[in-house]
Design an enzyme around this catalytic site. Structure first.
Site, PDB file in Angstrom:
ATOM      1  N   LYS A  52     -51.283   9.799 -37.838  1.00 33.65           N
ATOM      2  CA  LYS A  52     -51.850  11.125 -37.565  1.00 33.65           C
ATOM      3  C   LYS A  52     -53.114  11.000 -36.708  1.00 33.65           C
ATOM      4  CE  LYS A  52     -49.631  13.036 -41.612  1.00 33.65           C
ATOM      5  NZ  LYS A  52     -49.662  13.248 -43.050  1.00 33.65           N
ATOM      6  N   GLN A  96     -53.345  14.148 -47.852  1.00 34.53           N
ATOM      7  CA  GLN A  96     -52.183  13.257 -47.816  1.00 34.53           C
ATOM      8  C   GLN A  96     -51.587  13.137 -49.219  1.00 34.53           C
ATOM      9  OE1 GLN A  96     -50.789  11.812 -45.010  1.00 34.53           O
ATOM     10  NE2 GLN A  96     -49.179  11.191 -46.412  1.00 34.53           N
ATOM     11  N   ASP A 119     -50.337  21.904 -42.621  1.00 34.30           N
ATOM     12  CA  ASP A 119     -49.133  21.346 -43.247  1.00 34.30           C
ATOM     13  C   ASP A 119     -48.121  22.450 -43.544  1.00 34.30           C
ATOM     14  OD1 ASP A 119     -48.739  18.633 -43.564  1.00 34.30           O
ATOM     15  OD2 ASP A 119     -50.081  18.454 -45.287  1.00 34.30           O
TER      16      ASP A 119
END
Length: 279
Positions: A52, A96, A119
């Site tokens: 990322k 995460q 997300d």
């Protein structure tokens, strides 16, 4: 022989488009950074976080990472998220997953402002997607839509079968396929006649979480197969939910593992970050 759907190439194409967009935004004085919070040192999570960061660097946006010890209390994570919600230089916040057991991941997801929920996991984002309003789309399902469209797969009017009903892939995948005018069937561990239903699919999306679960007895000749799974087999080699060797000779298009769906998830995360900057 099936045509491979190359997620690496398609994700690179998307990142190139985003790179140009970010450069144009910077000329207008619009910049932003993605904040990534990782708790503990799960090896797979560390790989994802590093990917990322690299993607942020590639398209030209900033990245800030919080690498916190396993024993970090939930209250501290919530404090960090609240602080990031207020910062105007942060365009996206991502925790995460998975997080250690003493932390309730649902509390973290709900604490992230829907305006920075890149997300696409916040209930408000999911609700917006359900009724077709503007909001951030879940990255993996959105990436699969792009894989299909950019590979010339016609979605409208086709029968799509999704194996799996998770909040991260299965459910949003079905909603996005509906949005593209497919006829959608969602199957899961309690589905009766699973093979027969899968064999009716023009587009079969496997997000079942079991290595090699889908073999040639699940697919009809000429179908398109998308493999969301990622596992390691007994030889420590990466594999998916689909038994590639058995399925590939029977289908028209198929995603490999690795190099199929995986790169698309990060490309769509970057797309959401750029959308957030624009908003």
């Amino acid at each position: 022989m099936a045509k491979l759907i190359d997620g690496k190439a398609i994700s690179k194409e998307i990142k190139e488009e985003l790179k140009k967009e970010v450069a144009e935004l910077k000329e207008k004085g619009i910049e932003g950074s993605l904040a990534v919070i990782q708790v503990g040192n799960d090896a797979a999570s560390t790989v994802y976080v590093n990917n990322k960061k690299k993607a942020c660097e590639y398209i030209g946006i900033g990245s800030i990472s919080y690498e916190l010890p396993e024993e970090t209390p939930e209250s501290e994570l919530l404090r960090i998220i609240r602080e990031l919600n207020e910062r105007s230089d942060i365009c996206g916040i991502l925790v995460q997953l998975p997080v250690p057991r003493h932390i309730n991941e649902d509390n973290l997801i709900r604490e992230i402002s829907p305006k920075k929920d890149v997300d696409g996991f916040h209930p408000q984002s999911v609700g917006a997607m359900t009724i077709g309003e503007t909001g951030f789309l879940s990255c993996t399902p959105a990436g699969i839509i792009q894989l299909l469209k950019r590979s010339g797969v016609e979605i409208e009017g086709k029968h799509c079968v999704v194996i799996g009903r998770s909040n991260i892939v299965g459910k949003p995948m079905a909603l996005l396929m509906l949005r593209e005018n497919a006829t959608v069937t969602i199957t899961h561990s309690k589905t009766v006649n699973l093979k027969e239903i899968c064999k009716m699919a023009d587009i079969l999306i496997a997000a079942v979480g079991k290595p090699g679960f889908v073999d040639d007895s699940y697919v009809k000749e000429g179908a398109v197969v998308i493999d969301v799974g990622i596992h390691r087999d007994e030889n420590n080699k990466l594999c998916g939910d689909v038994d590639f060797e058995k399925v590939e000779p029977h289908v028209s298009k198929i995603t490999p593992v690795p190099g199929g769906v995986g790169p698309m998830t990060i490309a769509m995360l970057m797309k959401n970050c750029v959308e957030s900057m624009k908003r």
